[in-house]
Each structure stands twice: as structure tokens, then as C-alpha cells.
Design a protein around this motif. Structure first.
Motif, PDB file in Angstrom:
ATOM      1  N   ALA A  45       2.231   6.962 -10.206  1.00 63.40           N
ATOM      2  CA  ALA A  45       2.837   6.394 -11.233  1.00 63.40           C
ATOM      3  C   ALA A  45       3.576   6.982 -12.024  1.00 63.40           C
ATOM      4  CB  ALA A  45       1.384   5.962 -12.488  1.00 63.40           C
ATOM      5  N   SER A  46       3.791   8.252 -12.261  1.00 66.04           N
ATOM      6  CA  SER A  46       4.726   9.003 -13.114  1.00 66.04           C
ATOM      7  C   SER A  46       6.041   8.964 -12.168  1.00 66.04           C
ATOM      8  CB  SER A  46       4.228  10.311 -13.002  1.00 66.04           C
ATOM      9  OG  SER A  46       5.247  11.173 -13.935  1.00 66.04           O
ATOM     10  N   PHE A  47       6.089   8.968 -10.839  1.00 64.52           N
ATOM     11  CA  PHE A  47       7.239   8.951 -10.110  1.00 64.52           C
ATOM     12  C   PHE A  47       7.865   7.433 -10.043  1.00 64.52           C
ATOM     13  CE2 PHE A  47       8.621   7.545  -5.655  1.00 64.52           C
ATOM     14  CZ  PHE A  47       9.888   8.348  -5.906  1.00 64.52           C
ATOM     15  N   VAL A  48       7.072   6.593 -10.147  1.00 65.00           N
ATOM     16  CA  VAL A  48       7.671   5.167 -10.466  1.00 65.00           C
ATOM     17  C   VAL A  48       8.182   4.921 -11.725  1.00 65.00           C
ATOM     18  CG1 VAL A  48       6.986   2.860 -10.544  1.00 65.00           C
ATOM     19  CG2 VAL A  48       5.749   4.310  -8.678  1.00 65.00           C
ATOM     20  N   ARG A  49       7.641   5.528 -12.786  1.00 68.05           N
ATOM     21  CA  ARG A  49       8.120   5.419 -14.066  1.00 68.05           C
ATOM     22  C   ARG A  49       9.467   6.090 -14.073  1.00 68.05           C
ATOM     23  NH1 ARG A  49       9.149   5.825 -19.124  1.00 68.05           N
ATOM     24  NH2 ARG A  49       9.937   7.971 -19.020  1.00 68.05           N
ATOM     25  N   THR A  50       9.607   7.320 -13.632  1.00 68.36           N
ATOM     26  CA  THR A  50      10.721   8.036 -13.711  1.00 68.36           C
ATOM     27  C   THR A  50      11.797   7.359 -13.126  1.00 68.36           C
ATOM     28  OG1 THR A  50       9.361   9.933 -13.536  1.00 68.36           O
ATOM     29  CG2 THR A  50      11.741  10.334 -13.400  1.00 68.36           C
ATOM     30  N   GLN A  55       7.225   2.904  -1.873  1.00 65.53           N
ATOM     31  CA  GLN A  55       6.230   3.063  -0.436  1.00 65.53           C
ATOM     32  C   GLN A  55       6.938   4.087   0.320  1.00 65.53           C
ATOM     33  OE1 GLN A  55       6.381  -0.175   2.334  1.00 65.53           O
ATOM     34  NE2 GLN A  55       4.047  -0.302   2.326  1.00 65.53           N
ATOM     35  N   ALA A  56       7.966   3.899   0.597  1.00 64.54           N
ATOM     36  CA  ALA A  56       8.884   5.010   1.578  1.00 64.54           C
ATOM     37  C   ALA A  56       8.652   6.433   1.317  1.00 64.54           C
ATOM     38  CB  ALA A  56      10.180   4.540   1.959  1.00 64.54           C
ATOM     39  N   ASN A  57       8.954   6.395  -0.117  1.00 65.25           N
ATOM     40  CA  ASN A  57       8.866   7.989  -0.852  1.00 65.25           C
ATOM     41  C   ASN A  57       7.426   8.558  -0.858  1.00 65.25           C
ATOM     42  OD1 ASN A  57      11.723   9.216  -1.560  1.00 65.25           O
ATOM     43  ND2 ASN A  57      11.864   7.070  -2.071  1.00 65.25           N
ATOM     44  N   THR A  58       6.645   7.756  -1.420  1.00 62.84           N
ATOM     45  CA  THR A  58       5.237   8.169  -1.213  1.00 62.84           C
ATOM     46  C   THR A  58       4.739   8.700   0.271  1.00 62.84           C
ATOM     47  OG1 THR A  58       4.699   5.730  -1.644  1.00 62.84           O
ATOM     48  CG2 THR A  58       4.366   7.185  -3.264  1.00 62.84           C
ATOM     49  N   GLN A  59       5.215   7.664   1.246  1.00 65.20           N
ATOM     50  CA  GLN A  59       4.726   8.105   2.527  1.00 65.20           C
ATOM     51  C   GLN A  59       5.143   9.238   3.065  1.00 65.20           C
ATOM     52  OE1 GLN A  59       5.239   4.375   4.878  1.00 65.20           O
ATOM     53  NE2 GLN A  59       3.202   3.380   3.634  1.00 65.20           N
ATOM     54  N   LEU A  60       6.647   9.415   2.664  1.00 63.90           N
ATOM     55  CA  LEU A  60       7.303  10.591   3.051  1.00 63.90           C
ATOM     56  C   LEU A  60       6.513  11.844   2.514  1.00 63.90           C
ATOM     57  CD1 LEU A  60       9.600  12.124   4.239  1.00 63.90           C
ATOM     58  CD2 LEU A  60      11.070  11.739   1.982  1.00 63.90           C
ATOM     59  N   TYR A  61       6.189  11.612   1.125  1.00 63.33           N
ATOM     60  CA  TYR A  61       5.558  12.834   0.704  1.00 63.33           C
ATOM     61  C   TYR A  61       4.038  13.098   1.406  1.00 63.33           C
ATOM     62  CZ  TYR A  61       2.729  15.529  -2.731  1.00 63.33           C
ATOM     63  OH  TYR A  61       2.057  16.617  -3.518  1.00 63.33           O
ATOM     64  N   THR A  62       3.422  12.168   1.604  1.00 66.23           N
ATOM     65  CA  THR A  62       2.306  12.141   2.638  1.00 66.23           C
ATOM     66  C   THR A  62       2.506  13.026   3.796  1.00 66.23           C
ATOM     67  OG1 THR A  62       1.358  10.214   1.869  1.00 66.23           O
ATOM     68  CG2 THR A  62       0.178  10.954   3.536  1.00 66.23           C
ATOM     69  N   MET A  63       3.625  12.649   4.747  1.00 63.35           N
ATOM     70  CA  MET A  63       3.932  13.396   5.821  1.00 63.35           C
ATOM     71  C   MET A  63       4.232  14.761   5.721  1.00 63.35           C
ATOM     72  SD  MET A  63       5.917  10.525   7.957  1.00 63.35           S
ATOM     73  CE  MET A  63       6.311   8.989   6.967  1.00 63.35           C
ATOM     74  N   ARG A  64       5.107  14.863   4.686  1.00 66.32           N
ATOM     75  CA  ARG A  64       5.393  16.413   4.333  1.00 66.32           C
ATOM     76  C   ARG A  64       4.381  17.284   3.886  1.00 66.32           C
ATOM     77  NH1 ARG A  64      11.022  15.504   0.885  1.00 66.32           N
ATOM     78  NH2 ARG A  64      12.694  15.397   2.768  1.00 66.32           N
ATOM     79  N   ALA A  96       0.790  -1.145   0.013  1.00 67.52           N
ATOM     80  CA  ALA A  96      -0.021   0.003  -0.045  1.00 67.52           C
ATOM     81  C   ALA A  96       0.912   1.138   0.079  1.00 67.52           C
ATOM     82  CB  ALA A  96      -0.699   0.043   1.130  1.00 67.52           C
ATOM     83  N   LEU A  97       0.674   1.992  -0.995  1.00 69.72           N
ATOM     84  CA  LEU A  97       1.644   3.239  -0.897  1.00 69.72           C
ATOM     85  C   LEU A  97       0.947   4.429  -0.429  1.00 69.72           C
ATOM     86  CD1 LEU A  97       2.596   3.020  -4.838  1.00 69.72           C
ATOM     87  CD2 LEU A  97       3.718   2.115  -3.076  1.00 69.72           C
TER      88      LEU A  97
END
Lengths: 205, 253
Positions: free
Chosen positions: B139-144, B119-128, B95-96
Motif C-alpha cells: 500500500a505504501s509503495f502504491v501510494r508513493t 503487479q509487475a513490481n511486487t512480483q519482481l520483489y517476490t522473486m528477488r 493479484a499482487l
């Protein structure tokens, strides 16, 4: 994975007319013979200039975002839109930067120079050699077929509506002879003050 | 091959950790180059850790179907190591955030490492930012990330499906990504050998705006077909739904 240029399939075509240019692409995304999506356009525009990208799908997407970034910075720095001729040199030098580990794409540039009003089309190989043309440029897995049909149908100084018909018939008839391309098409007709985008349904097999 | 006096197989070398690789590199100047994994590189011998097994034809099952206001994602429960089933309760999803689920298959080690990095980076985004990244942006982040890894010395070989519900746009989205970082938003998707069995069924029976029961029925059809025609036991499917209320598991597969 055999050949990165033919893994995902796809085709692109640009033609010059009288004070107009056209650029068109198919919509297929596949993995070898398996079709994954029929909504994967390969023609993008950056201001007034249009860029068609066929080849490895991941590189098509990477190149699209890279050129969006570069053209946006160009616009901010120069405070004007990029010209098709400048775009051609930008594409060329960007590809040659990766001379010994290229992006597996065959780009096509099309546009009308807003300053001079001159139609401009050109194509590239994957390491950035520019192919200037005054008639048409083809790329992708259906390029053999496109060369044949375009050679037969193209004539000089076509008006926008006739150019649309010529481009569409060339693309559709070439796609029907290529198993790796097809599943719908986008056609852009570009004149100095108007761009028309049309969606062609085409055969869905 | 001989490695610091101990006999180890090619298979073990493929799965060697970076530390072992570094040790091997140091020791490599002392043994002869007969192994195809070892290549001569200007002044010294190095080990090619990256020996791509055909990543687009994995026996792991990943299935995704986009419905009216939800996405259904199914993954096989078998954890395979070659032809051996190591575990039969595996969960190939992470779960992202509250409304985004990532399913993955590919080379062991790469899969979980890359999935948990995302997962860690999307959760970091949610916290920030005190708000979730929408599915299209994930999806764009994962692709990059995967695309930049593709051109590195050791690319991740991971195939993924990203299913989620966009709370702002009030619509479900399903993204298909392969290990080359090609990405596409599509109504139904599959990875591995399962593609060849399931996509034709989905082509025939998928309709726009299907409800949960209909899509679960369609997923069951795919499941039955895989059980009937695929010559491996994938130990059943783990099925999850993503909708406006979040992510939940479905029973009965």
C-alpha cells in the motif's frame, strides 16, 4: 474538486504555555461531505519537534514522509536532534521550493528547544511564509472558529494541565461548528522532559 | 476537429495513444486553435491529453470489507465506456502476490496500465527476495508511486482498494486509496457512486471480528441496495476473498 485545502477537511491547533507547548489535531479524513475515516492523525513528531499538517490529505502524507526523511538525514549528519527553530526554517524552505506548484498544506510547528528550554510555536502558509507567534497558531478548515475560541480562552503562562484544558476546549468547541473536521482528536502536551499524548473521543457526527 | 485531414472527435483524442499525441503535436502547427483541448504553449501548440473526468464519481463499483481473519473485495462486472456497457464479465482486480489483491477503477487505460505496473513490481520483489511484500508495504509503495505521478505532466487517474492478509502479523488489512494518492487503512471501503449507497449500510451493520458468512451476508445487503437504488446496471459483482490460504473467488453474486 473545488478547493484542495477543504477537500479532505481537518483542523490543527498549537498553543504556548509556561515552559510548555501543546499541539492538537482532529482525526477526520473525508471527501467533501463524505467521511471516509475517523483515524487520520495530522500531528507527527520528528525527534523533539512536532509538526501538524492540515490540507489535502495526499500532501499531508507526502510531506510527513518527506520530513521524516529530511530530519533523519539531519540527525545522522549533525549527530543531534533538530531544534524547533531549525525545523521551522526547514519546513519553510521545503515549501518555497514548490513556489509555483505548492503542496496544499498549512503546517504548524511546535516544540521546546532542548538547549534553551524555550517554548516555540509557529505556522506557515502553503508556500512557506513563517508566522511566528507567542500565543497560538491555528490551521485547517476550522481555522476561523479556532481563531475565535482561542482568542477568548488563551491567557499567558498557563501550566501544562491548564494548557491541556484550554487547548482541548478550544479544539472541541471549534470542531463542533465545522462539518469538515472532528471525529475525535489527538492532544500533545510537551514539556522539557515529558510528552503526554491524550486521545479525545469528541462528538462522532 | 480536423487532424491531418481526417475528422476525429474529442473523445477519440482523449483516448489517443502517446504516439498519436506525438504525431498530433508535429502536425498541430498547421491548424487553427479552436479546440479547447489544444492550448497555446509559448512557441508551439500542444495537446492536453489529460482531461480529468470526475474520477471520484465513477459508476464502477468497488467494495471492500475487512473481517476477522480475511478481507472481502467486490467489483462490478460491467466494463463501462461512458454510458455504454462494453463487457459484462470484467475483472477489475489484479493479484499482487499470494496474499494481496488490488481492485481498481478510474480512467480507462490508466487503470490497467497502473495496476499491472504495480503487479509487475511486487512480483519482481517476490522473486528477488524470495518472500512476499506485506500488505502495508505494498500500500505504501502504491501510494508513493501514485503521489509522484500526481505531480507529473500526465497523472494516473486510478482509484484503488488493496485487500490482503499479513502472514507475519496474522491479521487482515484493507487500504483505501484515491487518485490523489490519499490512503487510509479502514474496516470497510467503497469507491465511486457506490460509496453513497453502501457506506451507510456498512456503518449500521458492520461489527468487529465478523466471520466469512456474516461478511458475505453484509456484502449481499450492499449488492441488493445497489441493484434497487442505483440507476445503472453494473452486471453483478465479482467477489473475492483474501485470507491466510490466499485469494479465491466466491460464487452467488
Amino acid at each position: 474538486m473545488s478547493n484542495p485545502f477543504t477537500l479532505n477537511g481537518g483542523a490543527c491547533l498549537a498553543m504556548a504555555g509556561k515552559d510548555c507547548v501543546a499541539i492538537a489535531c482532529d482525526l477526520r479524513l473525508g471527501q467533501q461531505a463524505l467521511t471516509l475515516s475517523n483515524n487520520f492523525p495530522k500531528v507527527f513528531n520528528y525527534g523533539d519537534v512536532f509538526l501538524g499538517l492540515t490540507g489535502l490529505a495526499t500532501d499531508v502524507q507526502t510531506m510527513h514522509s518527506l520530513f521524516r526523511y529530511k530530519v533523519n538525514l539531519y540527525r545522522l549528519r549533525e549527530e543531534r536532534e533538530i531544534e524547533p527553530e531549525t525545523m521551522a526554517n526547514l519546513v519553510s524552505s521545503t515549501l518555497y521550493e514548490r513556489r509555483f506548484g505548492p503542496y496544499f498544506v498549512s503546517p504548524v510547528v511546535a516544540g521546546i528547544n532542548q538547549r534553551t528550554g524555550k517554548p516555540f510555536i509557529c505556522g506557515f502558509d502553503s508556500i512557506g511564509c513563517i508566522d511566528f507567534a507567542k500565543d497560538f497558531i491555528v490551521s485547517g478548515t476550522a481555522s476561523d472558529q479556532l481563531f475565535g475560541v482561542a482568542e477568548g480562552l488563551w491567557e499567558p503562562d498557563l501550566e501544562p494541565e491548564d494548557l491541556f484544558e484550554t487547548v482541548s476546549q478550544t479544539l472541541l468547541n471549534s470542531l463542533d461548528r465545522d462539518a469538515l473536521a472532528g471525529w475525535g482528536a489527538h492532544v500533545y502536551i510537551i514539556t522539557k522532559d515529558k510528552v503526554t499524548k491524550r486521545l479525545l473521543k469528541s462528538r462522532q457526527d | 476537429m480536423r487532424f491531418q485531414g481526417i475528422l476525429i472527435s474529442n473523445l477519440q483524442l482523449c483516448h489517443a495513444t502517446r504516439l498519436q499525441a506525438r504525431q498530433a503535436k508535429l502536425a498541430s502547427s498547421t491548424f487553427t486553435n479552436r479546440n479547447p483541448l489544444l492550448t497555446k504553449n509559448s512557441s508551439h501548440l500542444t495537446i492536453n491529453l489529460h482531461t480529468p473526468t470526475s474520477t471520484d464519481l465513477t459508476m464502477d463499483v468497488l467494495l471492500g470489507i475487512r473481517g476477522k481473519d480475511f478481507v472481502l473485495i467486490a467489483t462490478s462486472k460491467a466494463f463501462l465506456h461512458g454510458i455504454t456497457v462494453v463487457k459484462h464479465t470484467d475483472d477489475k482486480t489484479r493479484a499482487l502476490n499470494d496474499h494481496t489483491l488490488l481492485a481498481f477503477s478510474g480512467e480507462a487505460g490508466d487503470t490497467i496500465q497502473f495496476a499491472e505496473f504495480i503487479q509487475a513490481n511486487t512480483q519482481l520483489y517476490t522473486m528477488r527476495h524470495s518472500s512476499d511484500l506485506p500488505v502495508s508495504s505494498v500500500a505504501s509503495f502504491v501510494r508513493t508511486e501514485l503521489a509522484s505521478s500526481l505531480r507529473s505532466r500526465h497523472p494516473y487517474t486510478v482509484n484503488m482498494l488493496i485487500g490482503g492478509y499479513d502472514v507475519k502479523k496474522e491479521q487482515p488489512e484493507l487500504y483505501w486509496l484515491d487518485y490523489l494518492a490519499s490512503s487510509a487503512e479502514i474496516p470497510y471501503a467503497a469507491h465511486g457512486y457506490a460509496q453513497y449507497y453502501c457506506l451507510s449500510i456498512l456503518d449500521a451493520h458492520y461489527k468487529k471480528g465478523m466471520g466469512v458468512d456474516e461478511v458475505v451476508g453484509l456484502m449481499k445487503d450492499c449488492y441488493e441496495e445497489l441493484k434497487r437504488r442505483m440507476p445503472i446496471d453494473f452486471k453483478g459483482l465479482l467477489v473475492k476473498v483474501v485470507d491466510k490460504d490466499g485469494i479465491r473467488e466466491l460464487e452467488g453474486f
